[in-house]
Scaffold this active site. Sequence first.
Site, PDB file in Angstrom:
ATOM      1  CG  ASP A  20     -15.904  57.780 -21.817  1.00  0.00           C
ATOM      2  OD1 ASP A  20     -16.651  58.713 -22.176  1.00  0.00           O
ATOM      3  OD2 ASP A  20     -16.048  56.606 -22.194  1.00  0.00           O
ATOM      4  NE  ARG A  24     -21.392  56.389 -20.335  1.00  0.00           N
ATOM      5  CZ  ARG A  24     -20.337  55.593 -20.454  1.00  0.00           C
ATOM      6  NH1 ARG A  24     -20.415  54.342 -20.054  1.00  0.00           N
ATOM      7  NH2 ARG A  24     -19.217  56.056 -20.984  1.00  0.00           N
ATOM      8  CD  GLU A  67     -11.972  59.044 -33.982  1.00  0.00           C
ATOM      9  OE1 GLU A  67     -11.553  59.178 -32.817  1.00  0.00           O
ATOM     10  OE2 GLU A  67     -11.202  59.002 -34.969  1.00  0.00           O
ATOM     11  CG  ASN A  68     -15.118  63.026 -28.792  1.00  0.00           C
ATOM     12  OD1 ASN A  68     -14.180  63.130 -28.005  1.00  0.00           O
ATOM     13  ND2 ASN A  68     -15.920  61.965 -28.774  1.00  0.00           N
ATOM     14  CD  GLU A 210       1.277  46.866 -16.709  1.00  0.00           C
ATOM     15  OE1 GLU A 210       0.215  46.303 -16.372  1.00  0.00           O
ATOM     16  OE2 GLU A 210       2.237  46.263 -17.232  1.00  0.00           O
TER      17      GLU A 210
HETATM   18  C1  IPE Z   1     -13.109  58.851 -25.683  1.00  0.00           C
HETATM   19  O1  IPE Z   1     -14.416  58.825 -25.216  1.00  0.00           O
HETATM   20  C2  IPE Z   1     -12.695  60.257 -25.981  1.00  0.00           C
HETATM   21  C3  IPE Z   1     -12.533  61.127 -24.815  1.00  0.00           C
HETATM   22  C4  IPE Z   1     -12.740  60.809 -23.565  1.00  0.00           C
HETATM   23  C5  IPE Z   1     -12.092  62.450 -25.123  1.00  0.00           C
HETATM   24  P1  IPE Z   1     -15.651  58.556 -26.202  1.00  0.00           P
HETATM   25  O2  IPE Z   1     -16.861  58.659 -25.341  1.00  0.00           O
HETATM   26  O3  IPE Z   1     -15.583  59.437 -27.368  1.00  0.00           O
HETATM   27  O4  IPE Z   1     -15.372  57.055 -26.656  1.00  0.00           O
HETATM   28  P2  IPE Z   1     -16.355  55.976 -27.269  1.00  0.00           P
HETATM   29  O5  IPE Z   1     -17.094  56.630 -28.389  1.00  0.00           O
HETATM   30  O6  IPE Z   1     -17.287  55.540 -26.173  1.00  0.00           O
HETATM   31  O7  IPE Z   1     -15.465  54.867 -27.693  1.00  0.00           O
HETATM   32  C1  IPE Z   2     -16.242  62.213 -22.184  1.00  0.00           C
HETATM   33  O1  IPE Z   2     -17.518  61.964 -21.717  1.00  0.00           O
HETATM   34  C2  IPE Z   2     -16.084  63.580 -22.782  1.00  0.00           C
HETATM   35  C3  IPE Z   2     -15.822  63.595 -24.212  1.00  0.00           C
HETATM   36  C4  IPE Z   2     -15.700  62.546 -24.961  1.00  0.00           C
HETATM   37  C5  IPE Z   2     -15.684  64.901 -24.852  1.00  0.00           C
HETATM   38  P1  IPE Z   2     -18.683  61.499 -22.687  1.00  0.00           P
HETATM   39  O2  IPE Z   2     -19.385  62.697 -23.193  1.00  0.00           O
HETATM   40  O3  IPE Z   2     -18.199  60.572 -23.723  1.00  0.00           O
HETATM   41  O4  IPE Z   2     -19.632  60.741 -21.663  1.00  0.00           O
HETATM   42  P2  IPE Z   2     -20.473  59.428 -21.952  1.00  0.00           P
HETATM   43  O5  IPE Z   2     -19.497  58.383 -22.418  1.00  0.00           O
HETATM   44  O6  IPE Z   2     -21.470  59.780 -23.010  1.00  0.00           O
HETATM   45  O7  IPE Z   2     -21.083  59.094 -20.644  1.00  0.00           O
HETATM   46 MG    MG Z   3     -17.992  58.558 -23.777  1.00  0.00          MG
END
Ligand code: IPE
Ligand code: IPE
Ligand code: MG
Length: 243
Positions: A20, A24, A67-68, A210
């Site tokens: 994640d 950002r 959810e993505n 953990e």
């Molecule tokens: C979790 O990250 C899913 C992956 C890294 C694939 P998200 O960015 O989707 O999680 P939330 O929405 O911040 O909880």
């Molecule tokens: C994780 O990075 C990748 C996926 C969830 C596909 P994010 O895209 O969620 O990055 P942030 O959380 O918006 O920074």
């Molecule tokens: Mg994210």
Amino acid sequence: MTREQLEGLSLPKHIGIIMDGNGRWAKKRGLERTEGHKAGADVFRKICNYGADIGIECMTFYAFSTENWRRPPKEVAAIMKLFRDYLKEANEREKENEQRGLQFHLIGEKKGLPADIVRNLDTLERDSADKKVMRVNLAINYGGRDEILHSVKALAGMAKRGEIKPDAITEEDIASHLFTAGQPDPDLIIRPSGEYRLSNFMIWQAAYSEFWFSDILWPDFTTDDLDRAILDYCSRQRRFGGV
Ligand code: IPE
Ligand code: IPE
Ligand code: MG
């Protein structure tokens, strides 16, 4: 940090990583979010190879959640393209027998994923099935609740056909119908990016995992960070409810 520090320690057998912070990371640099995903995909390659080098038996990478799909279509399409690129590369390496002994598995719903990606995942799973160095679970279109639902439906079907008695269903029965059937639960789950949640990652399997959280954004995550997480894990005492 040196690899020597890990020698002689009882390493986690299975590490799960919630990759994640890509968006950002890009935003901080004035770039499009998709640039963050690209950088994140490169870090995935590095960390995966490093895990195999230091003797981890299994790693699960959370790449795309159920959810993505809520994200803008342009971002989803860019992420799917990165999966395509990676699978093409991995399948080519596999053919050339340069895949470092990685055995790949999809954990997630095939339904909903583009057909060519499913095809390439199937090929990679099939061709890497005999590899022994490290198992790599690619969590794509993965959701912990979806996975449990999947298992419950399979068991309900068995009960309906008289193959299993509802009263006799065990935790092992549920586990054996998850995408991770037959694998050990993750010993260590790493989440970078400053979020302190699982976001639907391995919610069944994480019962006694953990956790290692960090503010580092995934594209900045290094092999030293993985070492740090593992060393931290090694210093903890796991009790599994005992004393
Ligand atoms: C979790 O990250 C899913 C992956 C890294 C694939 P998200 O960015 O989707 O999680 P939330 O929405 O911040 O909880
Ligand atoms: C994780 O990075 C990748 C996926 C969830 C596909 P994010 O895209 O969620 O990055 P942030 O959380 O918006 O920074
Ligand atoms: Mg994210």
